[in-house]
Structure formats: C-alpha cells, structure tokens
Design a protein around this motif. Structure first.
Motif, mmCIF file in Angstrom:
data_model
loop_
_atom_site.group_PDB
_atom_site.id
_atom_site.type_symbol
_atom_site.label_atom_id
_atom_site.label_comp_id
_atom_site.label_asym_id
_atom_site.label_seq_id
_atom_site.Cartn_x
_atom_site.Cartn_y
_atom_site.Cartn_z
ATOM 1 N N TRP A 43 7.615 4.199 -1.221
ATOM 2 C CA TRP A 43 7.746 2.921 -1.925
ATOM 3 C C TRP A 43 9.211 2.477 -1.964
ATOM 4 O O TRP A 43 9.537 1.338 -1.640
ATOM 5 C CB TRP A 43 7.180 3.028 -3.346
ATOM 6 N N ARG A 76 2.758 2.187 -2.170
ATOM 7 C CA ARG A 76 2.748 2.755 -3.523
ATOM 8 C C ARG A 76 1.654 3.801 -3.675
ATOM 9 O O ARG A 76 1.675 4.610 -4.614
ATOM 10 C CB ARG A 76 2.551 1.651 -4.573
ATOM 11 N N ALA A 77 0.675 3.780 -2.760
ATOM 12 C CA ALA A 77 -0.434 4.737 -2.850
ATOM 13 C C ALA A 77 -0.086 6.066 -2.190
ATOM 14 O O ALA A 77 -0.819 7.041 -2.346
ATOM 15 C CB ALA A 77 -1.686 4.156 -2.188
ATOM 16 N N ILE A 78 1.032 6.121 -1.444
ATOM 17 C CA ILE A 78 1.392 7.346 -0.716
ATOM 18 C C ILE A 78 2.366 8.192 -1.542
ATOM 19 O O ILE A 78 2.058 9.322 -1.901
ATOM 20 C CB ILE A 78 2.025 7.004 0.656
ATOM 21 N N SER A 79 3.541 7.619 -1.813
ATOM 22 C CA SER A 79 4.540 8.389 -2.578
ATOM 23 C C SER A 79 5.643 7.474 -3.096
ATOM 24 O O SER A 79 5.815 6.351 -2.598
ATOM 25 C CB SER A 79 5.171 9.477 -1.704
ATOM 26 N N GLU A 80 6.390 7.991 -4.058
ATOM 27 C CA GLU A 80 7.530 7.246 -4.613
ATOM 28 C C GLU A 80 8.593 7.016 -3.540
ATOM 29 O O GLU A 80 9.168 5.932 -3.453
ATOM 30 C CB GLU A 80 8.133 8.039 -5.782
ATOM 31 N N SER A 87 0.831 -1.216 0.000
ATOM 32 C CA SER A 87 0.000 0.000 0.000
ATOM 33 C C SER A 87 0.861 1.260 0.000
ATOM 34 O O SER A 87 0.352 2.356 -0.254
ATOM 35 C CB SER A 87 -0.940 0.003 1.207
#
Lengths: 124, 146
Positions: free
Chosen positions: B60, B53-57, B51
C-alpha cells in the motif's frame, strides 16, 4: 427499445442517482477532507486505511459502490459503442465482453474488500 | 441478451461536436460523455490500485508513494472536476428522465413552448454548483492539502 432494454436503462439511471450519493461521500471524505474534515487524519495513510477496513460496513459500502459504479460505467460505455454504426455481430460481442469484464472486475474488487477487512482484523 | 434495436447514426462522432438548434444542453451532453469515459477509465485503474490494501501495508505504502507526484495530483484533480460536472449534470438528466423538470403536457399551440426552457433554470443552478465544487476542490487539492 425492448422492455428488457428499458429496464436496463432504468437501472442505469437509478444507479447513477445512487452513485451521486455514494461517490459524493467518497469524494467529500477523501478529496475535500482538508476543507470539510470528515475523516480524522490523512485518509490515505495506512493507519486510517487499516482502521476503516476493520469496519464491516466499510466493506459493504465498497462492494455496493463497486457494483453500482461498474454497472453504470460499463452500461454507459456500451451505449456509446452501440451508437458507432457497428454491425449487429460486433454489438453482440461488445455486450458479452462488457458483461464478462464487469463480472470479473466485481469479483476482484469484492475479493479486495473482504481480504482487506480480514487483514485489518488480523492486525488489530 | 436483450434484442438490440438501433437507429442509424448518420453524423457519427461529428454529431457530438455540434450543438445546432439544441443549444447549450447539446454541449453538456458531449461533456457528459467525455467526462463519463474519463471517470470510467480512472475507476478501472482505481480498482487495481486500491486493491493493494488487501495484500500488505508495504505494498500500500509503495503504491501510494508511486502516485505521490504533481502530475498524478493534477490528473486526480481533473477526475474530481469531471465527477463534479458529471454528477450534477447527471442529476439534472436523471430528474428529466424520471419525468421531472419537463413541465406538464400541453396542447401544441403556436408559438410552441419547448420543455428545454423548463429545465434550463435548474441546469444553470447545477452548473453554478458544479463550478463552486470544482473551485473549492481545487483549493483543497492544491492549497489546503499542501
């Protein structure tokens, strides 16, 4: 086994068969990619993650995958726990706990899929 | 909630360990459960890890960097091997559950035939395929990928 339990069990079996296809694709693409070359580049690198996330079909695939996997896994866990000679009261609690956990995890995973789709579109 | 109808489990967890007269399929049953629990545990953590990947690069990259070690690589391979076994054994179980691989109903004439013998060739093929996938996966994880 009651008719409702039979239906839940049948869904467990069918979800398992569907997962062989969905999780199989995931495993082949992510964990056998150096042999099969299904995904261009490193599948875990941000550039390929972001590129995949731009496709709505990926979000749909992920949400379907999430739903079938959670149902199959948590129903399987329930069956194992119910075999351990626990009382009917505890069995009822296990049922409710797993339903609540499944719904919350599905909601969180769905949010993550949609949010990453939005993030990927915004960064194009 | 559906009505819960259960039978007493007299052997408890010990019943998982003994094959008794049921042969190798009983051990596959135990391994199916153990691998299923392992995959479920990994999957629940996987939901939270991916999850990021849903916040920021940045999140991730830092998350993937945290798991970039030999210990996690071996752990991930064990999950891969567990999946290969669980999926192919599960395919056998699913086909049996849906009425395939058991043979037609017959009059019980001595010496009795066991439906276990009808599914056994398919079981052997599935285990060979699982072993092949686990070996090729190992090559991908530890040799081709590094």
């Amino acid at each position: 086994m009651s008719i409702k339990n039979t239906k839940l069990w049948t869904w467990h079996v069918l979800a398992g068969l569907i997962l062989i296809f969905l999780l199989g694709l995931h495993m082949l693409g992510f964990h056998m990619n150096d042999v099969l070359h299904m995904v261009e580049g490193d599948p875990l690198d941000w550039s390929t993650v972001s590129e995949r996330a731009q496709a709505l079909s990926q979000a749909v695939f992920y949400i379907l995958f999430l739903g079938f996997a959670l149902y199959h896994g948590l129903y399987g866990l329930r069956n194992i726990l119910l075999e351990l000679n626990i009382s009917d009261g505890t069995a009822g609690f296990v049922n409710k706990l797993l339903v609540v956990a499944g719904v919350l995890l599905f909601a969180f995973g769905t949010w993550a899929a949609i949010a990453s789709w939005n993030l990927a579109k915004a960064t194009v | 909630m559906p009505e819960i109808i259960r039978y007493p489990n007299k052997l408890g967890l010990i019943g998982w360990l003994g094959g008794g007269k049921w042969g190798v399929e009983r051990y596959l049953y135990t391994l199916h459960r153990v691998t299923g629990l392992g995959i479920l545990l990994y999957f629940l953590m996987h939901i939270f890890v991916t999850s990021s990947r849903a916040i920021s690069e940045e999140l991730w990259r830092s998350t993937m960097g945290f798991f970039d070690s030999t210990v996690f690589l071996i752990g991930e391979y064990l999950v891969f091997a567990a999946f290969a076994f669980h999926a192919l054994n599960g395919l056998r179980l699913g086909l049996i559950e849906l009425g395939f691989l058991t043979g037609p109903a017959e009059e019980p004439v001595y010496p009795y035939k066991s439906s276990l013998n009808v599914q056994r060739p398919f079981m052997i093929v599935m285990m060979i395929v699982a072993a092949a996938v686990i070996i090729v996966g190992g090559w991908d994880f530890f040799i081709a990928g590094h």
